[in-house]
Write an enzyme that holds these catalytic residues in place. Structure first.
Site, PDB file in Angstrom:
ATOM      1  CD  GLU A  34      -2.789   1.164   2.430  1.00  0.00           C
ATOM      2  OE1 GLU A  34      -2.771   0.248   3.276  1.00  0.00           O
ATOM      3  OE2 GLU A  34      -3.533   2.154   2.493  1.00  0.00           O
ATOM      4  NE  ARG A 260       4.241  -7.797  10.810  1.00  0.00           N
ATOM      5  CZ  ARG A 260       3.621  -7.049   9.881  1.00  0.00           C
ATOM      6  NH1 ARG A 260       2.564  -7.502   9.253  1.00  0.00           N
ATOM      7  NH2 ARG A 260       4.050  -5.856   9.592  1.00  0.00           N
ATOM      8  CE  LYS A 270       3.217   0.154   4.793  1.00  0.00           C
ATOM      9  NZ  LYS A 270       2.724  -0.051   3.424  1.00  0.00           N
TER      10      LYS A 270
HETATM   11  P1  ATP Z   1       3.010  -2.319   8.046  1.00  0.00           P
HETATM   12  O1  ATP Z   1       2.277  -3.145   9.044  1.00  0.00           O
HETATM   13  O2  ATP Z   1       4.446  -2.142   8.345  1.00  0.00           O
HETATM   14  O3  ATP Z   1       2.345  -1.040   7.739  1.00  0.00           O
HETATM   15  P2  ATP Z   1       1.767  -3.580   5.876  1.00  0.00           P
HETATM   16  O4  ATP Z   1       1.638  -5.047   5.906  1.00  0.00           O
HETATM   17  O5  ATP Z   1       0.571  -2.786   6.202  1.00  0.00           O
HETATM   18  O6  ATP Z   1       3.008  -3.182   6.739  1.00  0.00           O
HETATM   19  P3  ATP Z   1       1.767  -3.392   3.056  1.00  0.00           P
HETATM   20  O7  ATP Z   1       2.187  -2.282   2.195  1.00  0.00           O
HETATM   21  O8  ATP Z   1       0.324  -3.724   3.120  1.00  0.00           O
HETATM   22  O9  ATP Z   1       2.309  -3.069   4.502  1.00  0.00           O
HETATM   23  O10 ATP Z   1       2.614  -4.690   2.761  1.00  0.00           O
HETATM   24  C1  ATP Z   1       3.012  -5.141   1.499  1.00  0.00           C
HETATM   25  C2  ATP Z   1       3.403  -6.570   1.605  1.00  0.00           C
HETATM   26  O11 ATP Z   1       4.514  -6.712   2.498  1.00  0.00           O
HETATM   27  C3  ATP Z   1       2.285  -7.411   2.187  1.00  0.00           C
HETATM   28  O12 ATP Z   1       2.170  -8.586   1.427  1.00  0.00           O
HETATM   29  C4  ATP Z   1       2.726  -7.693   3.575  1.00  0.00           C
HETATM   30  O13 ATP Z   1       2.231  -8.906   4.038  1.00  0.00           O
HETATM   31  C5  ATP Z   1       4.248  -7.697   3.457  1.00  0.00           C
HETATM   32  N1  ATP Z   1       4.879  -7.346   4.727  1.00  0.00           N
HETATM   33  C6  ATP Z   1       4.695  -6.224   5.444  1.00  0.00           C
HETATM   34  N2  ATP Z   1       5.396  -6.259   6.585  1.00  0.00           N
HETATM   35  C7  ATP Z   1       6.061  -7.443   6.590  1.00  0.00           C
HETATM   36  C8  ATP Z   1       6.969  -8.077   7.506  1.00  0.00           C
HETATM   37  N3  ATP Z   1       7.329  -7.496   8.654  1.00  0.00           N
HETATM   38  N4  ATP Z   1       7.451  -9.293   7.179  1.00  0.00           N
HETATM   39  C9  ATP Z   1       7.102  -9.876   6.024  1.00  0.00           C
HETATM   40  N5  ATP Z   1       6.256  -9.344   5.119  1.00  0.00           N
HETATM   41  C10 ATP Z   1       5.739  -8.137   5.393  1.00  0.00           C
HETATM   42 MG    MG Z   2      -1.232  -2.874   5.087  1.00  0.00          MG
END
Ligand code: ATP
Ligand code: MG
Length: 550
Positions: A34, A260, A270
């Site tokens: 995102e 994760r 983020k």
């Molecule tokens: P955050 O919680 O840090 O905001 P998010 O999951 O909301 O991260 P996205 O932009 O939705 O961020 O994530 C893009 C991809 O990266 C998704 O498929 C998500 O599952 C993966 N991802 C995000 N954080 C991690 C992590 N700590 N380890 C592995 N994969 C991750």
């Molecule tokens: Mg997200």
């Protein structure tokens, strides 16, 4: 401790699918960020996993912006994401925007309404929460649940036309308010938001929710294996419910969850990282202390070290925390055979070689990297006044201290043996300078074997050295007495530092080992802008490691 598998269980699933022909032998993955912030090392794990899985099976991996929340998204983030994926060394097959599918998603929502599987609900958010039930109690049906299909279609159409204010109504799936899985209790699939979207402008004032949008995005793009993190495990029945109810795509993508990545001594979300930026705790998303890919890049980490790290941690099925030490280990492993060494002293102490002629200067040739002769040699100078590292002199030596102290002899790396004869103090009792004598017989390269010394230290020639700004970074977060992570008040230190003059040739982004101190990089932004015009070097990682990979 989690069960790290040496083999990747996701690849086991794909191998099985390929045997049964489930996806016709195809492998299509995607990395779906995102664009609401900069990517962090956790995202790097997902990037490596998705791109390398596609590569392993000769498939495709797409970059897809999951841009369904216009309030928080921005083109600045889009650009940074592309830079980061490229920098890590990957190239997407296609670039997609979830927002391009808004018409299709709208159509899908109408289809669900027509099937009696979705309804417009006017409960307030508080009411909806109380109707939802709890983990132990079933929820209650919304009073709007049995609206006639025609009325739902009309209202949903009017929501889209902008007739209703935000929060006044939502579209919900009609599933099961008594489901033990709360995600299945008539989840919201569309909400009203009178907000412009970076891609679709003001075309839409209703936006789909993640759980509804994601399976549709995957299906439209022909994704076979939709890899996501463990929090979504309980959402998988919903992912499958939407695809089954629509039944528009065959075969359907399959969601697979993995743990994760979490790392000690930092934060990995983020939202929290944005807080640090917005509150001015760090200097920006690319502050070298940040676990963002932009921050790690500026800090001097290499793409190959990050990929190696992602490989080593494997793919886990239960959440755990990986030690920051492993990431640092990977960086040292990568850099040790690549970079040249330079002599830099911190918190320096002046040493006067009292029996060395005034005005004389000698040149010595030393290797740029003791382990890699191909990296060549350079010349350093030596004269009567030199600086040594603050750590390398003690007036009163602790036990097992073999560096310079009164009466002791050490080897100056690349020059001579020197022996400390005197300590000269300032009026306030601090050390002004140290006096020593050198032994001309011990000249480096002369083959001298007369006697041995236990300590070898490095130095810079006072006549030619230059002051530089070193930024020695510590961890962003450190645990307090209770073990809770707190912001590290001393996450950067900038000791006085002098370097051999060849350091002035360093280009932005060039990496070195500062002999016995650590790996450093000429800062990519502020290299020319240190205090009093000094060149700025970030410490990538120190040299010592208590960490040993298993
Ligand atoms: P955050 O919680 O840090 O905001 P998010 O999951 O909301 O991260 P996205 O932009 O939705 O961020 O994530 C893009 C991809 O990266 C998704 O498929 C998500 O599952 C993966 N991802 C995000 N954080 C991690 C992590 N700590 N380890 C592995 N994969 C991750
Ligand atoms: Mg997200």
């Amino acid at each position: 401790m989690s069960e790290y598998r040496s083999s990747n269980f996701i690849h086991d699933i794909i191998d099985e699918d390929n045997k049964t022909g489930k996806h016709g032998g195809q492998v299509v993955t995607r990395f779906p960020p995102e664009p609401n912030g900069y990517l962090h090392i956790g995202h790097a794990k997902s990037i490596c996993l998705n791109f390398s899985t596609a590569e392993k099976y000769g498939g495709k991996c797409n970059l897809r912006y999951d841009d369904t929340n216009p309030e928080k998204e921005d083109m600045e983030f889009v650009n940074s994401i592309e830079d980061d994926v490229h920098w890590l060394g990957f190239e997407w097959d296609n670039k997609f925007w979830a927002s391009d599918y808004f018409p299709k998603m709208y159509e899908a929502a109408c289809e669900l309404i027509k099937k009696g599987k979705a309804f417009v609900c006017e409960l307030s958010p508080e009411e909806m929460r109380s109707y939802r039930g709890t983990l132990t109690e079933p929820g209650k049906n919304s009073p709007y649940r049995d609206r006639p299909i025609e009325e739902n279609l009309k209202l949903f159409g009017e929501m889209k036309e902008g007739k209703y204010p935000e929060g006044s109504m939502v579209l919900r799936a009609k599933i099961d308010m008594a489901s033990p899985n709360i995600n299945m209790r008539d989840p919201i699939i569309y909400r009203i938001a009178h907000v412009s979207h970076h891609n679709t402008g003001d075309d839409w004032c209703i936006y789909p929710m993640y759980d509804f949008a994601h399976p549709i995005e995957d299906a439209i793009e022909g994704v076979t294996h939709s890899i996501c993190t463990l929090e979504f495990e309980d959402h998988r029945p919903l992912y499958e419910w939407f695809l089954n109810e629509l039944n528009w795509w065959n075969p359907q993508p399959q969601q697979i969850e993995f743990a994760r990545l979490n790392i000690t001594n930092t934060v990995m979300s983020k939202r929290l990282l944005k807080g640090l930026v917005d509150d001015g705790v760090v200097e920006g998303w690319d502050d070298p202390r940040m676990p963002t890919i932009a921050g790690l890049r500026r800090r001097g980490y290499t793409p190959s070290a990050i990929r190696d790290f992602c490989d080593r941690i494997g793919v886990a099925k239960s959440n755990s925390e990986v030690e920051m030490g492993l990431l640092e280990f990977c960086v040292r492993e990568d850099l040790q055979a690549q970079v040249e060494s330079r002599n830099v002293v911190e918190n320096p102490v002046k040493v006067i070689i009292t029996n060395y002629p005034e005005g004389k200067s000698e040149e010595f040739t030393i290797e740029n990297n003791g382990k890699v002769p191909e990296l060549g040699e350079r010349t350093i100078t030596f004269s009567r006044e030199i600086w040594i590292d603050g750590e390398d002199f003690k007036e009163i030596p602790p036990k097992k201290y073999f560096r310079l102290f009164p009466g002791n002899e050490v080897r100056l790396k690349g020059a001579y043996f020197i022996k400390c004869t005197d300590v000269i103090k300032n009026e306030d009792g601090t050390i002004k300078e140290v006096h020593a004598t050198y032994d001309p017989e011990t000249r480096s390269g002369s083959g001298f074997t007369g006697r041995k010394v236990k300590g070898t230290i490095h130095f810079v020639d006072a006549a030619s050295c230059v002051p530089i700004e070193v930024r020695n970074y510590g961890y962003l977060m450190v645990p307090d007495e209770s073990g809770e992570n707190q912001l590290n008040e001393r996450s950067v230190e900038t000791p006085v530092a002098y370097a051999e003059p060849s350091i002035l040739d360093a280009k932005k982004g060039e990496r070195f080992q500062f002999f016995r101190h650590g790996y450093y990089i000429a800062d990519s932004e502020l290299h020319e802008e240190g205090k009093d015009g000094r060149k700025v070097f970030n410490r990538i990682v120190d040299l010592k490691s208590s960490y040993r990979p298993k």
